[in-house]
Design a protein around this motif. Structure first.
Motif, short mmCIF file in Angstrom:
data_model
loop_
_atom_site.label_atom_id
_atom_site.label_comp_id
_atom_site.label_asym_id
_atom_site.label_seq_id
_atom_site.Cartn_x
_atom_site.Cartn_y
_atom_site.Cartn_z
N SER A 1 5.87 -4.17 -6.49
CA SER A 1 5.53 -5.04 -5.37
C SER A 1 5.02 -6.38 -5.86
O SER A 1 5.26 -7.42 -5.23
N SER A 2 4.32 -6.37 -6.99
CA SER A 2 3.79 -7.61 -7.54
C SER A 2 4.92 -8.55 -7.93
O SER A 2 4.91 -9.73 -7.59
N HIS A 3 5.92 -8.04 -8.62
CA HIS A 3 7.02 -8.89 -9.04
C HIS A 3 7.88 -9.32 -7.86
O HIS A 3 8.49 -10.39 -7.89
N GLY B 1 0.81 -1.21 0.00
CA GLY B 1 0.00 0.00 0.00
C GLY B 1 0.84 1.26 0.00
O GLY B 1 0.66 2.14 -0.85
N PHE B 2 1.80 1.39 0.94
CA PHE B 2 2.56 2.63 0.97
C PHE B 2 3.62 2.67 -0.12
O PHE B 2 4.08 3.75 -0.52
N HIS B 3 4.03 1.50 -0.63
CA HIS B 3 4.99 1.47 -1.72
C HIS B 3 4.35 1.95 -3.02
O HIS B 3 5.02 2.58 -3.85
N ILE C 1 8.71 7.57 -2.71
CA ILE C 1 8.43 7.17 -4.08
C ILE C 1 7.50 8.18 -4.75
O ILE C 1 7.58 8.39 -5.96
N ILE C 2 6.63 8.82 -3.98
CA ILE C 2 5.79 9.88 -4.54
C ILE C 2 6.67 11.00 -5.09
O ILE C 2 6.41 11.55 -6.16
N ARG C 3 7.74 11.35 -4.37
CA ARG C 3 8.64 12.40 -4.85
C ARG C 3 9.30 11.98 -6.16
O ARG C 3 9.39 12.77 -7.11
N THR C 4 9.76 10.73 -6.24
CA THR C 4 10.41 10.26 -7.47
C THR C 4 9.44 10.27 -8.64
O THR C 4 9.78 10.73 -9.75
N MET C 5 8.23 9.75 -8.42
CA MET C 5 7.25 9.68 -9.52
C MET C 5 6.77 11.07 -9.93
O MET C 5 6.56 11.33 -11.12
N GLY C 6 6.58 11.95 -8.97
CA GLY C 6 6.01 13.25 -9.28
C GLY C 6 7.01 14.27 -9.76
O GLY C 6 6.68 15.15 -10.55
N THR D 1 -1.66 2.59 2.25
CA THR D 1 -1.83 3.70 1.31
C THR D 1 -2.00 5.02 2.04
O THR D 1 -1.45 6.05 1.63
N TYR D 2 -2.76 5.01 3.13
CA TYR D 2 -3.00 6.25 3.86
C TYR D 2 -1.72 6.81 4.47
O TYR D 2 -1.52 8.03 4.52
#
Length: 438
Positions: free
Chosen positions: A106-108, A23-25, A240-245, A233-234
């Protein structure tokens, strides 16, 4: 429930811990672009994503069936300690990539952990190789390209449709579109990723004789998996949000809307087909596609390269950790206890390391420093027009030579004068004087 042994209970708890890290990942998949463009406040964004992840967990069980009876042969002698070892490998890899701020899958990590533990404990006949290729490897390669192409096309179309409109006129619409598309990605994430934990728990229950082979996940399994991923998630994977955004490309609202819409369509289609798709790879590919789709937008390829390298390492790395854990857990109860202690020690060390440079909702939008322009970046800039504003100077000419400073410059001491005869008469004597001097 009365047939659940202590070991199966440990496996269930470990599976829910993995679901929490998932969730948080993966919070960045749905909310990174929305947060980076300011469409939603960071805490509001992760709260909305958490609720929709929970709702999505109840919409389908097709991916859960792929996990519980598709990739691993549940009749090949798989024991609960094997599943426990696979989960440990997935959790450790999730936390390592979270510490590095890399949006790995996370799935892999889960697939690699289960496959590695099964190979050590049972052998090659315990893994359905065809299912791994068809439902894991091929979607892993194809999904980022499909989502990236869809996002690039959507971005170009979006900018073309609004090319004659002022940015202020379209800002409100794009904000609403980003929120709606982010909600759709969150719902799709719950539909796809929460089911993976359901499948693992169901597989553990089957191996322990608590439920019949090929059974659907019980309702309590669905609810607990949904709650675990929603809680993770909460809390928000801010690194990772910083990297993606901010780390892959500079996202503008039209790009964020296009990237999230393309990613959501890809994830929902894969969930319907039973493909255990990596939402991280889909969303990352969509963000890169949106960067390529905007004229003047450039992808930071060094960050993208590290991210792709992490994708390639995820399956084998999680598999190696899980294989070692499976070998140790196979020695008996003391081996299972040793694996649990070692896993807790590693996870604790990673958490303490993350506290050296904490990232949270207060500093998540502080982007990384700009990287030097490489070959790909330079090539893209040559075919893209310069940003709106002052045109680029001629080769060899100073940018400010003979041109008054704009009113918005930091050193502008007086307001800019309106254009007219008085405004253009001042430079003329200078040019004439220069000619007389020569």
């Amino acid at each position: 429930m009365e047939h659940i042994t202590l070991l199966i209970g440990i496996v269930i708890v470990t599976a829910l811990v993995f679901d929490f890290t998932n969730g948080f990942h993966d919070t960045a998949n749905a909310m990174a672009t929305t947060i980076s463009t300011g469409a939603l406040r960071p805490k509001t964004a992760v709260a909305m994503s958490a609720v929709l992840n929970l709702v999505g967990a109840f919409l389908s069980v097709e991916v859960a069936k792929t996990i519980s009876g598709g990739i691993i042969d549940e009749g090949a002698g798989i024991r609960p300690e094997v599943i426990f070892a696979g989960l440990v490998g997935a959790i450790v890899w999730n936390l390592l990539t979270w510490l590095a701020g890399l949006p790995s899958s996370s799935s892999h990590a889960l697939f690699g952990g289960l496959i590695g533990a099964t190979l050590v404990s049972v052998g090659t006949h315990g893994v359905h190789g065809e299912a791994v290729v068809m439902k894991v490897l091929i979607p892993a390669v194809a999904a980022p390209f499909v989502a990236g192409l869809a996002a690039m096309a959507a971005t170009r179309l979006t900018y073309r449709l609004t090319r004659n409109r002022a940015e202020a006129d379209t800002a409100k619409g794009y904000r609403a579109g980003q929120i709606a598309s982010a909600a759709l990605v969150s719902l799709a994430h719950g539909t796809n990723d929460a089911q993976k934990t359901m499948g693992v728990i169901t597989l553990a229950l089957i191996t322990g004789g608590a439920v019949a082979p090929h059974a659907d996940p019980p309702l309590w399994v669905i609810a607990s998996a949904g709650l675990a991923i929603a809680l993770g998630t909460y809390l928000g994977g801010w690194r990772i949000i910083r990297t993606m955004g901010k780390g892959i490309t500079d996202i503008q609202p039209p790009q964020g809307f296009a990237a999230q819409t393309g990613a959501a369509a890809t994830i929902l289609a894969s969930s319907h087909l039973g493909f255990a798709l990596s939402t991280t790879q889909v969303c990352s590919g969509a963000v890169m596609g949106s960067g390529l789709g905007r004229k003047g937008g450039v992808v930071r390829w060094s960050t993208a390269g590290r991210m792709v390298a992490a994708w390639g390492l995820t399956l084998p790395a999680a598999g190696v950790v899980a294989a070692g854990a499976a070998f140790l857990a196979g020695q008996g109860d003391w081996g299972v206890a040793a694996v649990a202690v070692l896993a807790l020690a590693v996870c604790g060390a990673i958490w303490f390391a993350s506290r050296r440079k904490p990232i949270d909702h207060t500093n998540v939008n502080e982007g990384p420093a700009a990287e030097p322009a490489g070959v790909v970046t330079t090539a893209l800039r040559t075919v893209s027009p310069p940003p709106a504003g002052r045109p680029a100077p001629a080769d060899g000419a100073p940018e400010t030579a003979g041109v008054p400073a704009p009113a918005t410059a930091p050193d502008a001491g007086v307001p800019a004068q309106p254009a007219g005869p008085d405004a253009t008469s001042t430079p003329a004597p200078r040019r004439k004087a220069a000619t007389v001097t020569r």
